[in-house]
Scaffold this motif. Structure first.
Motif, PDB file in Angstrom:
ATOM      1  N   TYR A 227       0.809  -1.215   0.000  1.00  0.00           N
ATOM      2  CA  TYR A 227       0.000   0.000   0.000  1.00  0.00           C
ATOM      3  C   TYR A 227       0.847   1.273   0.000  1.00  0.00           C
ATOM      4  N   VAL A 228       2.141   1.157   0.171  1.00  0.00           N
ATOM      5  CA  VAL A 228       2.999   2.329   0.383  1.00  0.00           C
ATOM      6  C   VAL A 228       3.973   2.483  -0.779  1.00  0.00           C
ATOM      7  N   HIS A 229       4.084   3.697  -1.286  1.00  0.00           N
ATOM      8  CA  HIS A 229       4.909   3.949  -2.468  1.00  0.00           C
ATOM      9  C   HIS A 229       6.179   4.741  -2.179  1.00  0.00           C
ATOM     10  N   ARG A 230       6.152   5.582  -1.126  1.00  0.00           N
ATOM     11  CA  ARG A 230       7.311   6.394  -0.775  1.00  0.00           C
ATOM     12  C   ARG A 230       7.448   6.455   0.734  1.00  0.00           C
ATOM     13  N   VAL A 231       8.683   6.437   1.200  1.00  0.00           N
ATOM     14  CA  VAL A 231       8.972   6.489   2.632  1.00  0.00           C
ATOM     15  C   VAL A 231       9.958   7.628   2.884  1.00  0.00           C
ATOM     16  N   VAL A 232       9.642   8.454   3.867  1.00  0.00           N
ATOM     17  CA  VAL A 232      10.517   9.554   4.285  1.00  0.00           C
ATOM     18  C   VAL A 232      10.967   9.277   5.712  1.00  0.00           C
ATOM     19  N   ALA A 233      12.276   9.164   5.924  1.00  0.00           N
ATOM     20  CA  ALA A 233      12.808   8.956   7.264  1.00  0.00           C
ATOM     21  C   ALA A 233      12.937  10.301   7.967  1.00  0.00           C
ATOM     22  N   LEU A 234      12.325  10.437   9.138  1.00  0.00           N
ATOM     23  CA  LEU A 234      12.376  11.681   9.887  1.00  0.00           C
ATOM     24  C   LEU A 234      13.676  11.791  10.677  1.00  0.00           C
ATOM     25  N   THR A 235      14.105  13.011  10.900  1.00  0.00           N
ATOM     26  CA  THR A 235      15.229  13.245  11.798  1.00  0.00           C
ATOM     27  C   THR A 235      14.747  13.050  13.235  1.00  0.00           C
ATOM     28  N   PRO A 236      15.655  12.847  14.194  1.00  0.00           N
ATOM     29  CA  PRO A 236      15.212  12.735  15.596  1.00  0.00           C
ATOM     30  C   PRO A 236      14.408  13.945  16.064  1.00  0.00           C
ATOM     31  N   GLU A 237      14.790  15.131  15.602  1.00  0.00           N
ATOM     32  CA  GLU A 237      14.067  16.339  15.988  1.00  0.00           C
ATOM     33  C   GLU A 237      12.652  16.335  15.416  1.00  0.00           C
ATOM     34  N   GLN A 238      12.520  15.932  14.162  1.00  0.00           N
ATOM     35  CA  GLN A 238      11.198  15.870  13.553  1.00  0.00           C
ATOM     36  C   GLN A 238      10.329  14.810  14.233  1.00  0.00           C
ATOM     37  N   ALA A 239      10.918  13.676  14.553  1.00  0.00           N
ATOM     38  CA  ALA A 239      10.164  12.596  15.198  1.00  0.00           C
ATOM     39  C   ALA A 239       9.673  13.002  16.583  1.00  0.00           C
ATOM     40  N   ALA A 240      10.446  13.841  17.271  1.00  0.00           N
ATOM     41  CA  ALA A 240      10.094  14.231  18.630  1.00  0.00           C
ATOM     42  C   ALA A 240       9.129  15.403  18.681  1.00  0.00           C
ATOM     43  N   ASP A 241       8.923  16.079  17.563  1.00  0.00           N
ATOM     44  CA  ASP A 241       8.080  17.274  17.535  1.00  0.00           C
ATOM     45  C   ASP A 241       6.615  16.858  17.442  1.00  0.00           C
ATOM     46  N   LYS A 242       5.996  16.678  18.593  1.00  0.00           N
ATOM     47  CA  LYS A 242       4.600  16.244  18.670  1.00  0.00           C
ATOM     48  C   LYS A 242       3.845  17.188  19.590  1.00  0.00           C
ATOM     49  N   ARG A 243       2.607  17.468  19.229  1.00  0.00           N
ATOM     50  CA  ARG A 243       1.795  18.393  20.012  1.00  0.00           C
ATOM     51  C   ARG A 243       0.731  17.625  20.793  1.00  0.00           C
ATOM     52  N   ILE A 244       0.305  18.193  21.888  1.00  0.00           N
ATOM     53  CA  ILE A 244      -0.795  17.652  22.677  1.00  0.00           C
ATOM     54  C   ILE A 244      -1.980  18.599  22.513  1.00  0.00           C
ATOM     55  N   GLU A 245      -3.097  18.046  22.052  1.00  0.00           N
ATOM     56  CA  GLU A 245      -4.260  18.887  21.747  1.00  0.00           C
ATOM     57  C   GLU A 245      -4.828  19.539  23.002  1.00  0.00           C
ATOM     58  N   LYS A 246      -5.014  18.745  24.043  1.00  0.00           N
ATOM     59  CA  LYS A 246      -5.502  19.273  25.315  1.00  0.00           C
ATOM     60  C   LYS A 246      -4.725  18.612  26.445  1.00  0.00           C
ATOM     61  N   ARG A 247      -3.973  19.391  27.172  1.00  0.00           N
ATOM     62  CA  ARG A 247      -3.193  18.844  28.274  1.00  0.00           C
ATOM     63  C   ARG A 247      -4.038  18.882  29.558  1.00  0.00           C
ATOM     64  N   THR A 248      -4.190  17.738  30.168  1.00  0.00           N
ATOM     65  CA  THR A 248      -4.939  17.619  31.420  1.00  0.00           C
ATOM     66  C   THR A 248      -4.010  17.098  32.508  1.00  0.00           C
ATOM     67  N   VAL A 249      -3.824  17.884  33.537  1.00  0.00           N
ATOM     68  CA  VAL A 249      -2.946  17.492  34.638  1.00  0.00           C
ATOM     69  C   VAL A 249      -3.647  17.709  35.962  1.00  0.00           C
ATOM     70  N   ARG A 250      -3.169  17.010  36.969  1.00  0.00           N
ATOM     71  CA  ARG A 250      -3.713  17.201  38.291  1.00  0.00           C
ATOM     72  C   ARG A 250      -3.054  18.383  38.972  1.00  0.00           C
ATOM     73  N   ALA A 251      -3.751  19.009  39.898  1.00  0.00           N
ATOM     74  CA  ALA A 251      -3.213  20.133  40.647  1.00  0.00           C
ATOM     75  C   ALA A 251      -2.034  19.672  41.487  1.00  0.00           C
TER      76      ALA A 251
END
Length: 251
Positions: A227-251
């Motif tokens: 099913y896959v035609h092209r693969v792009v290997a991410l750099t460590p920085e790109q792989a680690a760049d992830k966002r959290i939509e809503k952060r829920t923490v305890r007080a």
């Protein structure tokens, strides 16, 4: 068999204006952010996107939306993106809202060679009867409305005919992938990614960790390389760049 390309820019270079894209992810989890960023840099426009949602205002598909690169979206949930709502209500964007399970099955069917299917979801509502506003005009009137769909009765219940989705390109993000395009998704990031990979004529995968063929246990592969035609290997920085939509923490 070796499908690795040098960069995200090279991977999306032949995506034309007006193309239809199936994009993996759910909220901000498992979204192909690097490939989306490459499309932004390339200036590609007038895109139709099939995705569970449209990211948020400054991340994911939201960056393409904010740059007015999208003309149409087929999605099931868009509530976290204020610019999405503004463009839709202003008549700048056409939106086909689809029940989430129906959207998933339309994508799966497209990848399985099934042109359409019947489902009870939406029967007796405007999903079946038509009239949902797909696009507004500048004065707030409905410029384009959804058409009525075929209804048939199975087992005494009404079912709605839904057409499969086949996209020109699929953009997905995987945890691991090999040079043959076999992909493994991690936990919740699996979401719509396998479906986006299935239903596209050309699928491009960005992978956080590139491994050699044979290193992935076949039982662990979620999307096979067919099913896959092209693969792009991410750099460590790109792989680690992830966002959290809503952060829920305890007080």
């Amino acid at each position: 068999m070796h499908k690795v390309v040098n960069s995200a820019a090279d991977a999306i270079a032949d995506v034309p204006d007006g193309a239809t894209l199936a994009v993996g992810g759910f909220g901000l989890c498992g979204i192909p952010a690097v490939l989306i960023g490459a499309l932004l840099e390339a200036g590609t426009r007038d895109l139709e996107v099939v995705s569970n949602n449209a990211g948020v205002d400054d991340w994911g598909l939201g960056v393409l939306l904010g740059a007015h690169r999208l003309r149409r979206i087929i999605a099931s949930y868009v509530g976290e993106n204020k610019e999405f709502a503004r463009q839709y209500l202003a008549g700048e964007l056409e939106v086909e809202l689809t029940p989430q399970g129906t959207l998933a099955e339309r994508m799966r069917a497209g990848g399985s060679g099934i042109p359409a299917f019947f489902t009870v979801t939406g029967a007796g509502t405007q999903v079946a009867e038509g009239g949902l506003p797909w696009r507004y005009s500048a004065d707030g009137a409905v410029a384009v409305a959804s058409p009525p769909k075929e209804i048939r009765v199975f087992g005494g219940r009404e079912h709605v005919l839904e057409e499969a989705i086949v996209a020109d390109f699929g953009l997905v993000r995987a945890w691991k992938g090999d040079r043959h395009g076999n992909l493994v998704f991690r936990r919740a990031a699996r979401n719509f990614n396998p479906l986006a990979a299935m239903c596209a004529r050309i699928t491009i995968a960005e992978v956080e960790e590139l491994v050699e063929p044979g290193e992935l246990d076949p039982d662990d592969v979620h999307t096979p390389g067919v099913y896959v035609h092209r693969v792009v290997a991410l750099t460590p920085e790109q792989a680690a760049d992830k966002r959290i939509e809503k952060r829920t923490v305890r007080a």
